[in-house]
Design a protein around this motif. Structure first.
Motif, PDB file in Angstrom:
ATOM      1  N   PHE A   1       8.563  -6.597  -0.399  1.00 20.57           N
ATOM      2  CA  PHE A   1       7.149  -6.650  -0.045  1.00 20.57           C
ATOM      3  C   PHE A   1       6.256  -5.969  -1.080  1.00 20.57           C
ATOM      4  CE2 PHE A   1       8.032  -6.964   4.825  1.00 20.57           C
ATOM      5  CZ  PHE A   1       8.119  -8.348   4.726  1.00 20.57           C
ATOM      6  N   SER A   2       6.785  -5.651  -2.249  1.00 18.89           N
ATOM      7  CA  SER A   2       5.993  -4.880  -3.225  1.00 18.89           C
ATOM      8  C   SER A   2       4.774  -5.654  -3.731  1.00 18.89           C
ATOM      9  CB  SER A   2       6.866  -4.441  -4.401  1.00 18.89           C
ATOM     10  OG  SER A   2       7.433  -5.552  -5.046  1.00 18.89           O
ATOM     11  N   THR A   3       4.842  -6.994  -3.701  1.00 13.92           N
ATOM     12  CA  THR A   3       3.700  -7.788  -4.176  1.00 13.92           C
ATOM     13  C   THR A   3       2.788  -8.237  -3.032  1.00 13.92           C
ATOM     14  OG1 THR A   3       4.981  -9.838  -4.047  1.00 13.92           O
ATOM     15  CG2 THR A   3       5.017  -8.645  -6.153  1.00 13.92           C
ATOM     16  N   SER A   4       3.051  -7.760  -1.820  1.00 15.51           N
ATOM     17  CA  SER A   4       2.228  -8.183  -0.684  1.00 15.51           C
ATOM     18  C   SER A   4       0.803  -7.665  -0.813  1.00 15.51           C
ATOM     19  CB  SER A   4       2.831  -7.674   0.623  1.00 15.51           C
ATOM     20  OG  SER A   4       1.967  -7.978   1.711  1.00 15.51           O
ATOM     21  N   ARG A   5      -0.129  -8.459  -0.298  1.00 16.26           N
ATOM     22  CA  ARG A   5      -1.535  -8.010  -0.312  1.00 16.26           C
ATOM     23  C   ARG A   5      -1.862  -7.140   0.891  1.00 16.26           C
ATOM     24  NH1 ARG A   5      -1.639 -13.545   1.116  1.00 16.26           N
ATOM     25  NH2 ARG A   5      -2.881 -14.063   2.962  1.00 16.26           N
ATOM     26  N   TYR A   6      -0.876  -6.932   1.767  1.00 16.78           N
ATOM     27  CA  TYR A   6      -1.103  -6.133   2.969  1.00 16.78           C
ATOM     28  C   TYR A   6      -0.408  -4.780   2.870  1.00 16.78           C
ATOM     29  CZ  TYR A   6      -2.811 -10.471   4.955  1.00 16.78           C
ATOM     30  OH  TYR A   6      -3.531 -11.621   5.186  1.00 16.78           O
ATOM     31  N   PRO A   7      -1.162  -3.682   2.996  1.00 15.03           N
ATOM     32  CA  PRO A   7      -0.539  -2.348   2.925  1.00 15.03           C
ATOM     33  C   PRO A   7       0.487  -2.130   4.038  1.00 15.03           C
ATOM     34  CG  PRO A   7      -2.885  -2.184   3.519  1.00 15.03           C
ATOM     35  CD  PRO A   7      -2.640  -3.592   3.091  1.00 15.03           C
ATOM     36  N   GLN A   8       0.303  -2.807   5.185  1.00 16.42           N
ATOM     37  CA  GLN A   8       1.262  -2.662   6.291  1.00 16.42           C
ATOM     38  C   GLN A   8       2.658  -3.151   5.873  1.00 16.42           C
ATOM     39  OE1 GLN A   8      -1.702  -4.213   6.374  1.00 16.42           O
ATOM     40  NE2 GLN A   8      -2.610  -4.240   8.428  1.00 16.42           N
ATOM     41  N   LEU A   9       2.689  -4.162   5.020  1.00 14.04           N
ATOM     42  CA  LEU A   9       3.975  -4.671   4.530  1.00 14.04           C
ATOM     43  C   LEU A   9       4.462  -3.865   3.329  1.00 14.04           C
ATOM     44  CD1 LEU A   9       3.455  -8.543   4.870  1.00 14.04           C
ATOM     45  CD2 LEU A   9       4.465  -6.936   6.506  1.00 14.04           C
ATOM     46  N   GLN A  10       3.548  -3.459   2.474  1.00 14.83           N
ATOM     47  CA  GLN A  10       3.937  -2.622   1.326  1.00 14.83           C
ATOM     48  C   GLN A  10       4.605  -1.328   1.781  1.00 14.83           C
ATOM     49  OE1 GLN A  10       0.616  -1.928  -1.285  1.00 14.83           O
ATOM     50  NE2 GLN A  10       0.337  -4.100  -1.776  1.00 14.83           N
ATOM     51  N   ALA A  11       4.271  -0.866   2.994  1.00 17.00           N
ATOM     52  CA  ALA A  11       4.850   0.379   3.521  1.00 17.00           C
ATOM     53  C   ALA A  11       6.372   0.300   3.616  1.00 17.00           C
ATOM     54  CB  ALA A  11       4.252   0.696   4.891  1.00 17.00           C
ATOM     55  N   TYR A  12       6.902  -0.906   3.777  1.00 16.42           N
ATOM     56  CA  TYR A  12       8.365  -1.065   3.815  1.00 16.42           C
ATOM     57  C   TYR A  12       9.003  -0.592   2.508  1.00 16.42           C
ATOM     58  CZ  TYR A  12       8.618  -3.798   8.167  1.00 16.42           C
ATOM     59  OH  TYR A  12       8.586  -4.200   9.482  1.00 16.42           O
ATOM     60  N   GLU A  13       8.288  -0.800   1.413  1.00 15.49           N
ATOM     61  CA  GLU A  13       8.820  -0.387   0.099  1.00 15.49           C
ATOM     62  C   GLU A  13       8.770   1.139  -0.074  1.00 15.49           C
ATOM     63  OE1 GLU A  13      10.406  -2.450  -1.760  1.00 15.49           O
ATOM     64  OE2 GLU A  13       9.818  -4.241  -0.631  1.00 15.49           O
TER      65      GLU A  13
END
Length: 375
Positions: A321-333
Motif C-alpha cells: 500500500f506504499s503508493t496508495s493515495r489514502y493514508p488509512q491504507l499507507q498505515a499498513y506499511e
C-alpha cells in the motif's frame, strides 16, 4: 511476484499450482473473547467498548459493502482501516460462495450468519475460558460444516478466515499449551507487538488451568495433552470451530487458513486433535495464507513460528500500500492492522482466480476506501 511461499517451498508452490484458476468458497468464523477487553491488548478497535463490535461490524461490511447507514459502523482504529476492505474488494470481484459463522459473540450480527450454538469466551486469564461441553459441541459443528464447505467447493479450495479481537493472545496461550515455544514470535495489530503483556496474560491463564509451567505438568508429551481441555482453558470459540472445519474439509479439498498467528495456532490445534482422537485428515492439502505485513513483521517471527508448528506452508500476498493515495491504507506499511477477516487469504485468492497483481488489487481496495469517504 504476487504470492510468496515462506516455508515448505515445494509443498506451498504445488498447492498454488493446483488451484491456479480456481475460485474458492469463502468462510469467516466470528467469535469473541473477553481477553479483548484488556486495555491495550489490541488495536482492532480504539477502546475496549468498540472492540465488542469489531467482529459484527466487519461481518456486516463483508456482507453488505458500503452502506449509507450501517447497523454496526466499522470501529474507529488508532490508525489504518479495517482489513475487511481488502476481503470485501476481492469478494465483490469473485462473487464466490460466502459463509458467515457465529461461533460465540456478545452482540447479535446484523447480517445472516449460521449460529453454531457457541458462547463468547471468558478472559483467558481465568484458566476457564469455555466449558469443555461447549468446546466439544463447537468441534462437532466444525467437523459437520467442514464437510459441507468441502462439498460446496468440489474440486476447488476453501478459505477459512476469522474475526476475533484479542485472538493473537489466545493463539499464543494455545501454542504454549501445546508445547510450542511461541513467546516473542506472535503478531499483533499494534506496530510493535506487545509481547510482554501477551505472554503474562497467556501464562496466567495456563497456570490457573494447570498447563504451566510445562515442567510441572503431569504429562510432558505434547501428544498427551488433551487439546480440547486446553482450548476450554485458554482458547476462543473460533479456534476449535476452524480446527474442526480444516480437519474435515482437508480430506477432499484444499484449505487456505487465512491469517497469521491465529491460523498457525489453529493448524497446531487441528494436528493435536487429529492425533489425540485419530480423526482422518489430509494436512498436505492445507496452507496458511496471510499478508506480507504479517509474514515480514520484524516485531514478531511468523516464519520461525510456522517452522515450529510443523509442515504447513506459510504463504503471503505481496500486496503493498506504499503508493496508495489514502493514508488509512499507507498505515499498513507502518505496521498498523496488518491482517484480519481473511484479508491475506482473499488477496491470494484474487491472484489465483483472477490473475490480479498489486495495482489491480490496490485499485479495488481504494475503491472501497473512496466509497466510505464519499458517502
Amino acid at each position: 511476484m504476487t504470492v510468496r511461499v515462506y516455508t515448505q517451498f515445494e509443498q506451498g508452490n504445488q498447492w498454488l499450482h493446483r488451484y491456479q484458476g480456481c475460485s474458492p468458497v469463502l468462510a469467516c468464523v466470528l467469535g469473541f473473547t473477553a481477553t479483548a477487553l484488556i486495555p491495550g491488548i489490541s488495536a482492532a478497535g480504539a477502546t475496549p467498548e468498540t472492540r465488542q463490535y469489531t467482529a459484527v461490524a466487519d461481518a456486516e461490511f463483508l456482507y453488505n459493502g458500503v452502506q449509507p447507514y450501517p447497523h454496526y459502523p466499522l470501529p474507529p482504529l488508532d490508525a489504518g482501516a479495517s482489513p475487511v476492505l481488502i476481503t470485501r474488494a476481492v469478494w465483490e470481484a469473485l462473487q464466490c460462495p460466502l459463509y458467515l459463522f457465529n461461533a460465540g459473540l456478545t452482540v447479535v450480527p446484523s447480517v445472516p450468519t449460521l449460529d453454531l450454538g457457541g458462547v463468547p469466551a471468558q478472559c483467558l486469564t481465568s484458566g476457564s475460558a469455555m466449558t469443555l461441553e461447549t468446546v466439544k459441541h463447537l468441534l462437532d459443528q466444525g467437523l459437520i460444516w467442514g464437510e459441507q464447505l468441502a462439498a460446496d467447493a468440489q474440486n476447488s479450495y476453501v478459505v477459512l478466515s476469522e474475526c476475533v479481537v484479542g485472538g493473537t493472545t489466545t493463539a499464543l496461550a494455545v501454542l504454549l499449551g501445546l508445547g510450542i515455544p511461541a513467546m516473542g514470535k506472535v503478531n499483533s495489530s499494534h506496530p510493535l507487538c506487545n509481547h510482554d503483556s501477551k505472554l503474562a496474560i497467556a501464562t496466567t491463564g495456563l497456570q490457573q488451568a494447570g498447563f504451566w509451567p510445562l515442567s510441572t505438568m503431569a504429562n510432558l508429551e505434547k501428544t498427551r495433552i488433551d487439546p480440547l481441555q486446553l482450548v476450554a482453558a485458554v482458547g476462543d470459540p473460533m479456534q476449535i470451530v476452524v480446527a474442526g472445519m480444516a480437519i474435515a474439509a482437508s480430506r477432499t479439498v484444499g484449505i487456505l487458513l487465512a491469517g497469521g498467528t491465529q491460523m498457525l495456532a489453529v493448524y497446531a490445534l487441528a494436528d493435536s486433535i487429529a492425533t489425540a482422537f485419530t480423526y482422518p485428515w489430509q494436512p498436505s492439502n492445507i496452507v496458511v495464507g496471510t499478508t506480507r505485513w504479517v509474514a515480514e513483521d520484524t516485531s514478531g517471527d511468523t516464519v520461525g513460528l510456522a517452522q515450529m508448528v510443523g509442515t504447513v506452508p506459510l504463504l503471503a500476498t505481496q500486496l503493498n500500500f506504499s503508493t496508495s493515495r489514502y493514508p488509512q491504507l499507507q498505515a499498513y506499511e507502518q505496521g498498523y492492522v496488518k491482517e484480519g477477516v481473511g484479508a491475506g487469504g482473499a488477496a491470494i485468492a484474487s491472484h489465483l482466480a483472477l490473475g490480479w497483481n498489486n495495482p489491480q488489487l490496490l485499485q479495488a481496495v481504494e475503491t472501497q476506501c473512496q466509497q466510505i469517504i464519499s458517502q
